[in-house]
Enzyme design. Sequence first.
Site, PDB file in Angstrom:
ATOM      1  N   ASP A   1       0.842  -1.186   0.000  1.00 28.72           N
ATOM      2  CA  ASP A   1       0.000   0.000   0.000  1.00 28.72           C
ATOM      3  C   ASP A   1       0.886   1.248   0.000  1.00 28.72           C
ATOM      4  O   ASP A   1       1.792   1.373   0.830  1.00 28.72           O
ATOM      5  CB  ASP A   1      -0.919   0.004   1.226  1.00 28.72           C
TER       6      ASP A   1
ATOM      7  N   HIS B   1      -4.532  14.031   0.835  1.00 23.27           N
ATOM      8  CA  HIS B   1      -4.826  13.213   2.016  1.00 23.27           C
ATOM      9  C   HIS B   1      -3.659  13.273   2.995  1.00 23.27           C
ATOM     10  O   HIS B   1      -3.866  13.475   4.204  1.00 23.27           O
ATOM     11  CB  HIS B   1      -5.078  11.767   1.590  1.00 23.27           C
TER      12      HIS B   1
ATOM     13  N   GLU C   1     -10.786   4.036   3.347  1.00 16.54           N
ATOM     14  CA  GLU C   1      -9.825   4.772   2.534  1.00 16.54           C
ATOM     15  C   GLU C   1     -10.128   4.515   1.063  1.00 16.54           C
ATOM     16  O   GLU C   1     -10.125   3.367   0.605  1.00 16.54           O
ATOM     17  CB  GLU C   1      -8.386   4.366   2.862  1.00 16.54           C
TER      18      GLU C   1
ATOM     19  N   GLU D   1      -9.199   4.230  -2.495  1.00 16.68           N
ATOM     20  CA  GLU D   1      -7.958   3.985  -3.227  1.00 16.68           C
ATOM     21  C   GLU D   1      -8.246   3.298  -4.553  1.00 16.68           C
ATOM     22  O   GLU D   1      -9.323   2.739  -4.777  1.00 16.68           O
ATOM     23  CB  GLU D   1      -7.007   3.091  -2.420  1.00 16.68           C
TER      24      GLU D   1
ATOM     25  N   ASP E   1      -8.962   0.304   1.859  1.00 14.34           N
ATOM     26  CA  ASP E   1      -8.074  -0.190   2.912  1.00 14.34           C
ATOM     27  C   ASP E   1      -8.652   0.258   4.255  1.00 14.34           C
ATOM     28  O   ASP E   1      -8.271   1.285   4.804  1.00 14.34           O
ATOM     29  CB  ASP E   1      -6.662   0.360   2.708  1.00 14.34           C
TER      30      ASP E   1
ATOM     31  N   ARG F   1      -8.331   3.963  13.157  1.00 15.80           N
ATOM     32  CA  ARG F   1      -7.471   5.115  13.381  1.00 15.80           C
ATOM     33  C   ARG F   1      -6.903   5.169  14.804  1.00 15.80           C
ATOM     34  O   ARG F   1      -5.783   5.647  15.004  1.00 15.80           O
ATOM     35  CB  ARG F   1      -8.252   6.408  13.092  1.00 15.80           C
TER      36      ARG F   1
ATOM     37  N   GLN G   1      -4.150   2.664  14.960  1.00 14.50           N
ATOM     38  CA  GLN G   1      -3.041   3.162  14.153  1.00 14.50           C
ATOM     39  C   GLN G   1      -2.238   4.221  14.899  1.00 14.50           C
ATOM     40  O   GLN G   1      -1.000   4.222  14.868  1.00 14.50           O
ATOM     41  CB  GLN G   1      -3.586   3.729  12.840  1.00 14.50           C
TER      42      GLN G   1
ATOM     43  N   LYS H   1      -4.560  -1.983  10.060  1.00 19.60           N
ATOM     44  CA  LYS H   1      -4.813  -2.099   8.626  1.00 19.60           C
ATOM     45  C   LYS H   1      -5.026  -3.532   8.144  1.00 19.60           C
ATOM     46  O   LYS H   1      -5.668  -3.744   7.118  1.00 19.60           O
ATOM     47  CB  LYS H   1      -3.614  -1.517   7.859  1.00 19.60           C
TER      48      LYS H   1
ATOM     49  N   THR I   1      -8.900  -5.677   3.638  1.00 17.19           N
ATOM     50  CA  THR I   1      -8.776  -4.760   2.505  1.00 17.19           C
ATOM     51  C   THR I   1      -9.733  -5.254   1.434  1.00 17.19           C
ATOM     52  O   THR I   1      -9.661  -6.416   1.028  1.00 17.19           O
ATOM     53  CB  THR I   1      -7.339  -4.739   1.952  1.00 17.19           C
TER      54      THR I   1
ATOM     55  N   GLU J   1     -10.596  12.702   7.482  1.00 21.65           N
ATOM     56  CA  GLU J   1     -10.509  14.040   6.910  1.00 21.65           C
ATOM     57  C   GLU J   1     -11.848  14.768   6.971  1.00 21.65           C
ATOM     58  O   GLU J   1     -11.920  15.935   7.353  1.00 21.65           O
ATOM     59  CB  GLU J   1     -10.046  13.947   5.453  1.00 21.65           C
TER      60      GLU J   1
END
Length: 432
Positions: free
Chosen positions: A131, A138, A203, A205, A237, A241, A244, A257, A261, A378
């Site tokens: 990844d 971002h 996320e 992607e 993904d 948070r 993380q 993570k 996925t 975000e």
Amino acid sequence: MSSIDHTHDAAATSWVEGADTHADFPVQNLPLGIFSTANRERRVGTAVGDSVLDLSGMAEDRLLPGNLRAALGAGTLNALFALSASDRISLRHAVFAHLTELSSRMEVLPHLYPAQACTMHLPFAIGDYTDFYVGIHHATNIGKQFRPDNPLLPNYKYVPIGYHGRASSVRLSGTPVVRPKGQQKPSYSEGPGYGPTYRLDYELELGVWIAGENALGEPVPIGKAASRIGGLCLLNDWSARDLQAWEYQPLGPFLAKNFLTSVSPWVITAEALAPFRVAQPPRPAGDPAPLPYLLDAADQAEGAFALTLETWIATQKMREAGIPPHRLGTGPATSMYWTVAQLVAHHTANGCNLMPGDLLGTGTISTPDTSGLGSLMELSQGGNSPVTLPDGEERSFLEDGDELILSARAARDGFRTIGFGLCSGVVEAAKV
């Protein structure tokens, strides 16, 4: 890079009912995937309209080039993407001819299935998953929440940042998202605790499927890196948070993570995407030029993609009330700071070998404004400004029962718009 040919003709039509008006899968697309039916084992197929064409069956009946028969009977796309690009182009040309020439209808019809009667599977046996972090907006938005005066770390504009993910937990769209558990340390706590994440996020992607193979110790030059891009898909993904924030220093993401996925089922091939290659946006004044091993004039001229990405949410209450999904954001894939070819070149720059069916994630793609932010981290500004949904519910992060949906379309004047299908998942409560 793949070239534009007759299979991209916007005026081309198919005898398959509904294909010419399909939002995602007209005959100009011809994505590749793996499907099964109640009576047939896993097969290689392509989507056309609301139907799936059994390419394995067509190969068995000698309706496709004979040199592809073994690869089309393998049950994954790995063998097909180990072949040359010219072999996959010959497959595309043959399938396009069968689906556009009315004279082929009777011999092709036995291999055509309604999409709702098919079960989709992961397209590849994934050997490795990496990844990246190419969405500069971002990266800036997230960095501002922790380092307001210096959101981007010094290396960001010099090196495509990436980390090795977990291939075993890559799953097809529709797989439930079981809320993960792990260690977390809230700011008000003196020490960490263990339990379900309370800051579950998505996320937005793109996934990059690798074709071909380079030997261990042999880098792929940037001028040839585009040939290693077999196709694209949507990728989510999922991220915890709070886990993380506690675990990522100094080695990066781990349990935050690797629990899931999600990828969309169809591979939108490099050949299908040929008309939608556009110039990589120029770097802002003052930004460093890529180092020579990452810089190629052709890649800068047409290494980006004219894709529009969208994210949608449907809470359990919304679905029960019949309220359609709410769009959280939309934006272009050109918000990527690095091209996908640069990702391949950098990944192999130290001699790392990439294999057919390896998966690269681009990292979260966000717009410079709030119209197309690629994560709730975000959108809610780290949980401080919840998003209000049409039924009055608010979300800072995902809650149990929420469904998150990604979509993408490629559009350019003079060509038929093609789509990626959907990548979705519903959040389930943590296991006891």
